[in-house]
Design a protein around this motif. Structure first.
Motif, short mmCIF file in Angstrom:
data_model
loop_
_atom_site.label_atom_id
_atom_site.label_comp_id
_atom_site.label_asym_id
_atom_site.label_seq_id
_atom_site.Cartn_x
_atom_site.Cartn_y
_atom_site.Cartn_z
N HIS A 198 0.91 -1.19 -0.06
CA HIS A 198 0.03 -0.10 0.01
C HIS A 198 0.79 1.26 0.00
CE1 HIS A 198 -3.57 -2.33 0.46
NE2 HIS A 198 -3.08 -3.16 1.22
N GLY A 199 2.29 1.02 -0.18
CA GLY A 199 3.13 2.02 -0.36
C GLY A 199 3.44 2.85 1.01
N TYR A 200 3.21 2.26 2.11
CA TYR A 200 3.59 2.74 3.33
C TYR A 200 5.04 2.93 3.73
CZ TYR A 200 2.95 4.07 8.49
OH TYR A 200 2.80 4.53 9.47
N PRO A 201 5.65 4.10 3.43
CA PRO A 201 6.91 4.29 3.49
C PRO A 201 7.64 3.76 4.58
CG PRO A 201 5.87 6.48 3.34
CD PRO A 201 4.69 5.59 3.84
N LYS A 202 7.14 3.59 5.80
CA LYS A 202 7.99 2.92 7.05
C LYS A 202 8.03 1.59 6.73
CE LYS A 202 6.92 6.25 10.70
NZ LYS A 202 6.14 6.51 11.89
N SER A 203 7.01 0.84 6.35
CA SER A 203 6.96 -0.44 5.96
C SER A 203 7.96 -0.82 4.71
CB SER A 203 5.68 -0.97 5.81
OG SER A 203 4.98 -1.01 6.79
N LEU A 204 7.75 0.04 3.86
CA LEU A 204 8.89 0.09 2.58
C LEU A 204 10.32 -0.15 3.04
CD1 LEU A 204 7.37 2.66 0.13
CD2 LEU A 204 7.50 -0.04 -0.24
N THR A 205 10.56 0.64 4.22
CA THR A 205 11.90 0.95 4.88
C THR A 205 12.36 -0.58 5.64
OG1 THR A 205 11.68 3.36 4.83
CG2 THR A 205 13.32 2.32 6.47
N LEU A 206 11.50 -0.73 6.35
CA LEU A 206 11.84 -2.16 6.99
C LEU A 206 11.84 -3.33 6.16
CD1 LEU A 206 9.18 -1.81 10.18
CD2 LEU A 206 11.75 -1.48 10.00
N LEU A 207 11.02 -3.35 4.94
CA LEU A 207 11.17 -4.30 4.01
C LEU A 207 12.83 -4.41 3.37
CD1 LEU A 207 9.40 -6.77 3.19
CD2 LEU A 207 8.77 -5.22 1.53
N TYR B 67 15.48 -13.06 7.05
CA TYR B 67 14.52 -14.10 6.67
C TYR B 67 14.61 -14.11 5.15
CZ TYR B 67 10.11 -16.12 5.25
OH TYR B 67 9.10 -17.03 4.95
N VAL B 68 15.05 -13.30 4.48
CA VAL B 68 15.47 -13.41 3.01
C VAL B 68 16.98 -13.27 2.57
CG1 VAL B 68 13.24 -12.38 2.28
CG2 VAL B 68 15.15 -10.90 2.66
N GLU B 69 17.27 -13.69 1.57
CA GLU B 69 18.57 -13.75 1.05
C GLU B 69 19.10 -12.36 1.19
OE1 GLU B 69 21.23 -15.13 -2.54
OE2 GLU B 69 19.45 -16.46 -1.96
N GLN B 70 19.97 -11.95 1.32
CA GLN B 70 20.78 -10.53 1.32
C GLN B 70 20.72 -10.19 -0.09
OE1 GLN B 70 24.79 -9.69 2.42
NE2 GLN B 70 24.03 -7.87 3.57
N ASN B 71 20.12 -9.30 -0.38
CA ASN B 71 19.93 -8.48 -1.55
C ASN B 71 19.92 -7.00 -1.81
OD1 ASN B 71 18.85 -7.89 -4.47
ND2 ASN B 71 18.09 -9.96 -4.54
N TYR B 72 21.03 -6.80 -2.24
CA TYR B 72 21.20 -5.13 -2.08
C TYR B 72 20.35 -4.34 -3.13
CZ TYR B 72 25.00 -5.57 1.14
OH TYR B 72 25.94 -5.72 2.34
N GLN B 73 19.98 -4.96 -4.52
CA GLN B 73 19.17 -4.35 -5.34
C GLN B 73 17.79 -4.35 -4.77
OE1 GLN B 73 19.98 -3.05 -8.38
NE2 GLN B 73 17.92 -2.35 -8.15
N HIS B 74 17.22 -5.44 -4.40
CA HIS B 74 15.90 -5.38 -3.80
C HIS B 74 15.94 -4.41 -2.63
CE1 HIS B 74 14.34 -8.43 -5.95
NE2 HIS B 74 14.62 -9.41 -5.32
N ALA B 75 17.00 -4.24 -1.73
CA ALA B 75 17.06 -3.19 -0.49
C ALA B 75 17.13 -1.73 -1.52
CB ALA B 75 18.25 -3.12 0.36
N TYR B 76 17.67 -1.58 -2.33
CA TYR B 76 17.76 -0.46 -3.01
C TYR B 76 16.29 0.02 -3.40
CZ TYR B 76 18.74 3.15 -6.63
OH TYR B 76 18.50 4.17 -7.32
N ASP B 77 15.67 -1.09 -4.19
CA ASP B 77 14.37 -0.58 -4.50
C ASP B 77 13.33 0.01 -3.77
OD1 ASP B 77 15.28 -1.51 -7.31
OD2 ASP B 77 14.55 -3.60 -7.03
N TYR B 78 13.36 -1.02 -2.54
CA TYR B 78 12.37 -0.44 -1.44
C TYR B 78 12.77 0.81 -0.79
CZ TYR B 78 9.92 -5.01 -1.79
OH TYR B 78 9.21 -5.90 -2.19
N TYR B 79 13.92 1.10 -0.57
CA TYR B 79 14.57 2.27 -0.03
C TYR B 79 14.06 3.36 -0.94
CZ TYR B 79 17.43 0.25 3.65
OH TYR B 79 17.97 -0.48 4.84
N LEU B 80 14.33 3.26 -2.21
CA LEU B 80 13.95 4.15 -3.34
C LEU B 80 12.67 4.84 -3.05
CD1 LEU B 80 15.18 6.00 -5.39
CD2 LEU B 80 14.85 4.31 -7.02
#
Length: 163
Positions: free
Chosen positions: A78-87, A96-109
């Protein structure tokens, strides 16, 4: 809380714990059933709180990354910024998930574009250290100053070094 001789929980505390658990389960089922319609913002924030509680734990419960991931993902949809950041944190750290800086980058962005100061700070970190992408001092500084202007304390101190 627990009788030292018998190892049993105080009866009244046990009843309170059971009632609190039933209320929590009932709220959870209601959120899932409702599909985030009425009071959407409140429900999304509630999902985020379950995400946070399970990601970091508290005095009563330990962290549970699989449950945290599910709640974070539901709220982030639902685009909630705090949850995007925690994800993003989960991908950044490999919780819980495999470390993935690209996915982290996408959610942080996504969160940073909604003015989340911590996400902006983490993009500064990603660009500064070349995590999952080529390091870029220009991009790093841009995110550092955005994080500082959004009120991130460490970013404010770090940005002062450039002035």
């Amino acid at each position: 809380l627990v009788n030292k001789r018998s190892g049993k929980m105080n009866r009244s505390l046990k009843v309170i714990f059971i009632i609190a658990t039933l209320v929590l389960v009932g709220c959870t089922k209601q959120i899932i059933k409702s599909g985030v319609t009425d009071n959407a913002e409140t429900e999304i924030k509630l999902m985020h709180s379950y995400c946070y509680k399970n990601l970091y734990g508290n005095l009563v419960t330990n962290a549970n990354y699989s449950i945290a991931y599910k709640w974070c993902a539901m709220s982030a949809e639902h685009g909630y910024p705090k949850s995007l950041t925690l994800l993003a944190e989960m991908y950044y750290l490999g919780l819980y998930v495999e470390q993935n800086y690209q996915h982290a980058y996408d959610y942080y962005l996504m969160a940073a574009d909604k003015n989340n100061a911590h996400a902006q700070w983490m993009l500064y970190d990603i660009y500064s250290n070349g995590l999952g992408r080529e390091a870029s001092e220009l991009e790093a500084k841009e995110w550092l100053f955005k994080a500082a202007s959004s009120g991130h304390e460490r970013a404010i101190k770090q940005a002062a070094l450039y002035e």
